[in-house]
Scaffold this motif. Structure first.
Motif, mmCIF file in Angstrom:
data_model
loop_
_atom_site.group_PDB
_atom_site.id
_atom_site.type_symbol
_atom_site.label_atom_id
_atom_site.label_comp_id
_atom_site.label_asym_id
_atom_site.label_seq_id
_atom_site.Cartn_x
_atom_site.Cartn_y
_atom_site.Cartn_z
ATOM 1 N N ILE A 18 -35.316 -21.965 74.004
ATOM 2 C CA ILE A 18 -34.113 -22.302 73.432
ATOM 3 C C ILE A 18 -33.451 -21.345 74.418
ATOM 4 O O ILE A 18 -33.434 -20.142 74.008
ATOM 5 N N SER A 19 -32.202 -21.612 75.286
ATOM 6 C CA SER A 19 -31.450 -20.235 75.210
ATOM 7 C C SER A 19 -30.180 -21.054 75.387
ATOM 8 O O SER A 19 -30.054 -22.270 75.366
ATOM 9 N N ASN A 20 -29.384 -19.749 75.198
ATOM 10 C CA ASN A 20 -28.007 -20.682 74.755
ATOM 11 C C ASN A 20 -26.320 -19.419 74.867
ATOM 12 O O ASN A 20 -27.139 -18.176 75.413
ATOM 13 N N GLN A 21 -25.353 -20.073 75.232
ATOM 14 C CA GLN A 21 -24.389 -19.416 74.906
ATOM 15 C C GLN A 21 -24.683 -18.412 74.167
ATOM 16 O O GLN A 21 -23.903 -18.509 73.001
ATOM 17 N N ARG A 22 -23.935 -17.401 74.653
ATOM 18 C CA ARG A 22 -23.806 -16.066 72.953
ATOM 19 C C ARG A 22 -23.058 -15.944 72.513
ATOM 20 O O ARG A 22 -23.328 -16.088 70.945
ATOM 21 N N GLU A 23 -22.426 -15.386 72.813
ATOM 22 C CA GLU A 23 -21.341 -14.940 71.553
ATOM 23 C C GLU A 23 -20.684 -15.834 70.724
ATOM 24 O O GLU A 23 -20.045 -15.599 69.734
ATOM 25 N N THR A 24 -20.523 -17.319 71.611
ATOM 26 C CA THR A 24 -19.979 -18.050 70.641
ATOM 27 C C THR A 24 -20.314 -18.450 69.000
ATOM 28 O O THR A 24 -22.137 -18.040 68.716
ATOM 29 N N SER A 25 -19.507 -18.560 68.493
ATOM 30 C CA SER A 25 -19.713 -17.946 67.335
ATOM 31 C C SER A 25 -19.258 -19.646 66.147
ATOM 32 O O SER A 25 -18.403 -19.934 65.920
ATOM 33 N N VAL A 26 -20.659 -19.693 64.948
ATOM 34 C CA VAL A 26 -20.718 -20.936 64.448
ATOM 35 C C VAL A 26 -20.743 -20.752 62.954
ATOM 36 O O VAL A 26 -21.564 -19.232 62.471
ATOM 37 N N ALA A 27 -19.918 -20.571 61.575
ATOM 38 C CA ALA A 27 -20.507 -20.807 60.330
ATOM 39 C C ALA A 27 -20.098 -22.164 59.579
ATOM 40 O O ALA A 27 -20.094 -23.480 60.098
ATOM 41 N N TRP A 28 -21.247 -22.351 58.868
ATOM 42 C CA TRP A 28 -21.895 -23.667 58.349
ATOM 43 C C TRP A 28 -22.148 -23.718 56.872
ATOM 44 O O TRP A 28 -22.957 -22.473 56.646
ATOM 45 N N ASP A 29 -22.295 -24.463 56.188
ATOM 46 C CA ASP A 29 -22.432 -24.855 54.297
ATOM 47 C C ASP A 29 -24.516 -24.991 54.812
ATOM 48 O O ASP A 29 -25.178 -25.522 55.958
#
Length: 491
Positions: free
Chosen positions: A78-89
């Motif tokens: 997996i490679s990913n857009q980096r600084e994009t930020s997520v919060a989840w339950d």
């Protein structure tokens, strides 16, 4: 029996699935775009659940398109857009808010508040990163402050936070692992790159509870197994996870100190491998971890640009000057050579090496001769100028001359841009015969980890070169004009 490596490249504009054979050659790709959610304040978001759905779909699509037996897939990278930020339950896996995209500067006030408290230099010393809303720390702080109930739930251990790799690994791994790799961790502005651990003082400063953070795993380590929700009859290991720019550095074979690459995407990341010892820069570029592979850490100097390929999107979608990126090369070549306008694309501030989040975009130096062709050329030129700024800063920080620039990404198809880039840098620019370097890097890391590939895999790519063909006086004059244009838009 043939063995294949599957790679997911989750980027700003969309999600790709890439399939590689047992030699490391790209066989097939499938991709889907996702929505760019932008409000009247210019805040930029993505729907993380849409990204997850698209990820599963493109995996199915690429296998169907290639016509292979899915039982022959050996591993996933997996490679990913980096600084994009997520919060989840943590319990339900549901996001508590949309993903805040790396381009989004909504954390500017939080960063300014922390700078006013005098913490900016200590943050740089620990993380290698200049305090900025660009990085996840300020984005996650914004979520904790502004999404009702999240901060309280975080203190009870009910919230996970992370970058897109963490979100995908959590949802794809059958045991819902909350982990990230060293490359992504080093870009959060919450990770101490010397101690190689989350920094509790920084977590406290930004108001992020330590219980929210992912376990940091080697880039070629064990991220669990996935069957993509029962689609595979036998689960496969997730064994290569890298931020997209780090993946591109690895895929480009920039494994030795001094080797440098630039990824031309929506934005751009320019990276120089500096080996096993970090070097902190005073020239506006930052220090990060390249990866931790085979148990060994490599560091990089890096500069990031918010708007490179996105400038072309702006020409198409907002100004309606072009119907597609393929038109820009011919228009630039038709531009009046005597027109000297510059476009400074500070639509959401300036990144490296200026780090001015309040700078505003401008076209500088327009005359009556400035028309469509000249604006299009200025849009292409500004991409090369921004990368030149960073490469020069890196060479100064590392104390070394850069012999060549390895490049990747869609805009590298533009021969005008690549020649201008070589001219501005006065070094060769080398382009591989594949654009998918981020996904290639993740696939190679995964394939090496499970024994499908050997080090010979890095010889699979073939390269085209552009060499400088501009006299020094013209180069210097053009670059001085660019520097003056940037000075005018800075706050």
């Amino acid at each position: 029996m043939s063995k294949y490596i599957l790679s997911i490249d989750q980027s700003t504009q969309g999600t790709k699935a890439l399939l590689f054979d047992d030699r490391g050659a790209l066989l097939c790709r499938a991709d889907l775009p996702h929505r760019q959610i932008i409000n009247e304040k210019g805040w930029v978001e993505h729907d993380p659940e849409e990204i997850l759905r698209n990820t599963v779909q493109v995996v199915r699509d690429v296998v169907a398109k290639a016509g292979i037996d899915k039982a022959d897939i050996a591993a996933l990278g997996i490679s990913n857009q980096r600084e994009t930020s997520v919060a989840w339950d943590r319990a339900t896996g549901k996001p508590v808010y949309n993903a805040i995209v790396w381009q989004c500067a909504r954390g500017a006030e939080i960063s300014e508040e922390i700078e006013a408290q005098g913490h900016d230099e200590s943050i740089r010393q620990k993380t290698g990163l200049k305090l900025s809303p660009y990085f996840p720390a300020a984005k996650l702080a914004w979520i904790m402050r502004n999404v009702p109930g999240v901060a309280e739930r975080a203190k009870r251990g009910e919230i996970c936070v992370g970058t897109i790799d963490s979100w995908l690994v959590y949802n794809l791994s059958m045991d819902h692992r909350h982990c990230t790799d060293y490359s992504n961790a080093s870009r959060t502005q919450l990770f101490n790159i010397h101690a190689l651990a989350w920094d509790e003082e920084l977590l406290g400063l930004f108001g992020v509870d330590p219980s929210c953070m992912a376990v940091v795993t080697d880039s070629d380590g064990d991220f669990g197994v996935t069957d993509f929700g029962g689609w595979l009859d036998q689960p496969i290991p997730i064994r290569g996870v890298l931020g997209d720019s780090h993946g591109a550095l690895f895929g480009q074979g920039c494994l030795e100190p001094g080797m440098t690459k630039a990824t031309y995407g929506t934005g751009s990341s320019i990276m120089m491998n500096i080996g096993e010892t970090p070097v902190l820069s005073d020239t506006g570029v930052v220090t990060s971890l390249a990866w931790k592979i085979d148990g060994k850490v490599n560091y990089v100097l890096e500069g990031n640009i918010n708007y490179t390929g996105a400038v072309i999107t702006w020409l198409k979608d907002d100004l309606k000057l072009i119907s597609g990126p393929g038109e820009t090369e011919a228009l630039a070549r038709q531009a009046n050579p005597g027109d000297h306008c510059y476009l400074v694309p500070a639509f959401s501030g300036l990144g490296a090496p200026y780090w001015d989040s309040r700078a505003e975009a401008a076209i500088v130096g327009m005359t009556r001769s400035t028309g469509k062709n000249e604006v299009v050329r200025a849009a292409l030129d500004c991409i090369a100028y921004q990368i030149t700024d960073i490469v020069r800063a890196m060479g100064e920080s590392a104390g070394t001359a850069i012999g060549e620039l390895r490049v990747d990404g869609g805009p590298t198809r533009n021969a005008y841009l690549m020649q201008f880039q070589s001219d501005m840098l006065d070094i060769p620019v080398r382009i591989p015969d594949s654009e998918e370097l981020s996904g290639i890097g993740a696939a190679y890391a995964a394939g090496l980890a499970v024994g499908v590939y050997s080090e010979d895999v890095f010889s699979v790519l073939k390269r085209k070169s552009y060499s400088p063909d501009m006299d020094a006086a013209t180069r210097d004059s053009k670059y001085r004009g660019w520097q003056e244009a940037v000075r005018r838009v800075r706050t």
